[in-house]
Design an enzyme around this catalytic site. Structure first.
Site, PDB file in Angstrom:
ATOM      1  N   ASP A  50       5.150   0.983  -6.927  1.00 27.61           N
ATOM      2  CA  ASP A  50       5.149   0.346  -5.813  1.00 27.61           C
ATOM      3  C   ASP A  50       4.561  -0.572  -6.237  1.00 27.61           C
ATOM      4  O   ASP A  50       4.090  -1.098  -6.802  1.00 27.61           O
ATOM      5  CB  ASP A  50       4.393   1.287  -4.056  1.00 27.61           C
ATOM      6  CG  ASP A  50       4.090   0.071  -2.996  1.00 27.61           C
ATOM      7  OD1 ASP A  50       5.558  -0.036  -2.907  1.00 27.61           O
ATOM      8  OD2 ASP A  50       3.337   0.016  -2.393  1.00 27.61           O
TER       9      ASP A  50
ATOM     10  N   ASP B 176       3.245  -3.766  -3.175  1.00 30.94           N
ATOM     11  CA  ASP B 176       2.492  -4.251  -2.719  1.00 30.94           C
ATOM     12  C   ASP B 176       1.151  -2.977  -2.075  1.00 30.94           C
ATOM     13  O   ASP B 176       0.997  -2.059  -2.203  1.00 30.94           O
ATOM     14  CB  ASP B 176       2.570  -5.254  -1.195  1.00 30.94           C
ATOM     15  CG  ASP B 176       3.406  -5.860  -1.231  1.00 30.94           C
ATOM     16  OD1 ASP B 176       2.901  -7.221  -1.733  1.00 30.94           O
ATOM     17  OD2 ASP B 176       4.418  -6.561  -1.186  1.00 30.94           O
TER      18      ASP B 176
ATOM     19  N   ASP C  55       0.491   3.522  -2.884  1.00 27.96           N
ATOM     20  CA  ASP C  55      -1.190   3.149  -2.464  1.00 27.96           C
ATOM     21  C   ASP C  55      -0.205   4.165  -0.741  1.00 27.96           C
ATOM     22  O   ASP C  55      -1.597   3.241   0.606  1.00 27.96           O
ATOM     23  CB  ASP C  55      -1.062   1.986  -2.684  1.00 27.96           C
ATOM     24  CG  ASP C  55       0.140   0.950  -1.132  1.00 27.96           C
ATOM     25  OD1 ASP C  55       0.970   0.738  -1.413  1.00 27.96           O
ATOM     26  OD2 ASP C  55      -0.401   0.245   0.146  1.00 27.96           O
TER      27      ASP C  55
END
Length: 257
Positions: A11, A13, A207
């Site tokens: 991922d 961000d 995240d």
């Protein structure tokens, strides 16, 4: 027996960058992947930007990747629609990332009896555009959305995002969209196909438990959760599934590449 890790999906961000700044270890992690010649893709549910835009944004933080290493929900949506109906037509609510992806996939962008209404992220959702989408879906167009995220970040606080606007259109039409982006494992599968990787030898780094980790698990990948974004260590216990490992940041992954 645990198989060797040959390919990586990450991922963007909350894993590599946060609000225009590289996170600890991000440049080193990407550099290690490139030095080792590992196939990898950087994934994002954001459909606003083209891979070229995102490459420039990453470069500004000191992370240097080619455009081909970036896989967005817009690209995954364009791939999905091409597989479903090659050379079809779509009415799009979205920005350059989405319109460019569909155009390059051979789609005709039109409001005249389109095969699909495709909803993506935009900074300005127009009431007129939403009304038109509702009427086209009522008229028989199939409803597709790039991702189910209901809010997006801004300096002033949360903004309504694709999932929230999709809910409004669904309420008006009685039709739910097909969401292509995470947590749909379709996004992961399309990324694996893009780099010709196998699920058993690929890792997903994210995240968020509710998007990155669950999508990775459902696609059959090992999953690493990093604590530099949305999910806190104390949140992990609330979910009925577990990542392969929980790490402080991608800095902890450099030695695994």
């Amino acid at each position: 027996m645990t198989r060797e890790i040959r390919s990586w999906l990450s991922d963007m961000d909350g894993v590599l960058v946060h609000e225009g700044t590289a996170l600890p270890g991000a440049a080193e992690f990407v550099g290690a992947l490139q030095a080792a010649g590992r196939p990898f893709l950087i994934l994002t549910n954001n459909s606003i930007f083209t891979p070229r835009d995102l490459r420039a944004r990453l470069a500004a933080t000191g992370i240097d990747v080619p455009e081909e290493a970036i896989w967005t929900s817009a690209l995954a949506t364009a791939q999905f629609l091409t597989d479903q109906m090659p050379g079809g037509s779509a009415h799009v609510i979205g920005e350059a990332g989405l319109t460019t992806a569909l155009y390059e996939a051979g789609y005709t962008l039109t409001a005249a009896q389109p095969d699909f209404v495709v909803l993506g992220e935009t900074r300005t959702y127009s009431f007129e555009a939403i009304t038109q989408a509702i009427r086209l879906i009522q008229g028989g167009a199939r409803f597709i959305a790039t991702n189910p995220d209901v809010t997006g970040p801004s300096a002033e606080g949360d903004l309504p995002a694709t999932g929230a606007v999709a809910a409004m259109i669904s309420a008006a039409t009685g039709r739910k969209p097909y969401f292509v982006g995470k947590p749909n494992p379709m996004m992961i599968r399309s990324a694996l196909n893009r780099i010709d990787a196998h699920s058993e030898t690929t890792v997903m780094v994210g995240d968020r438990m509710d998007t990155d980790v669950v999508a990775g698990i459902e696609a059959g990948l090992r999953t690493y959760l990093v604590l530099t974004g949305s999910t806190r260590a104390s949140d992990v216990e609330r979910f009925p599934f577990r990542p392969t490992a929980v790490l402080d940041s991608v800095a902890d992954l450099v030695e695994l590449v």
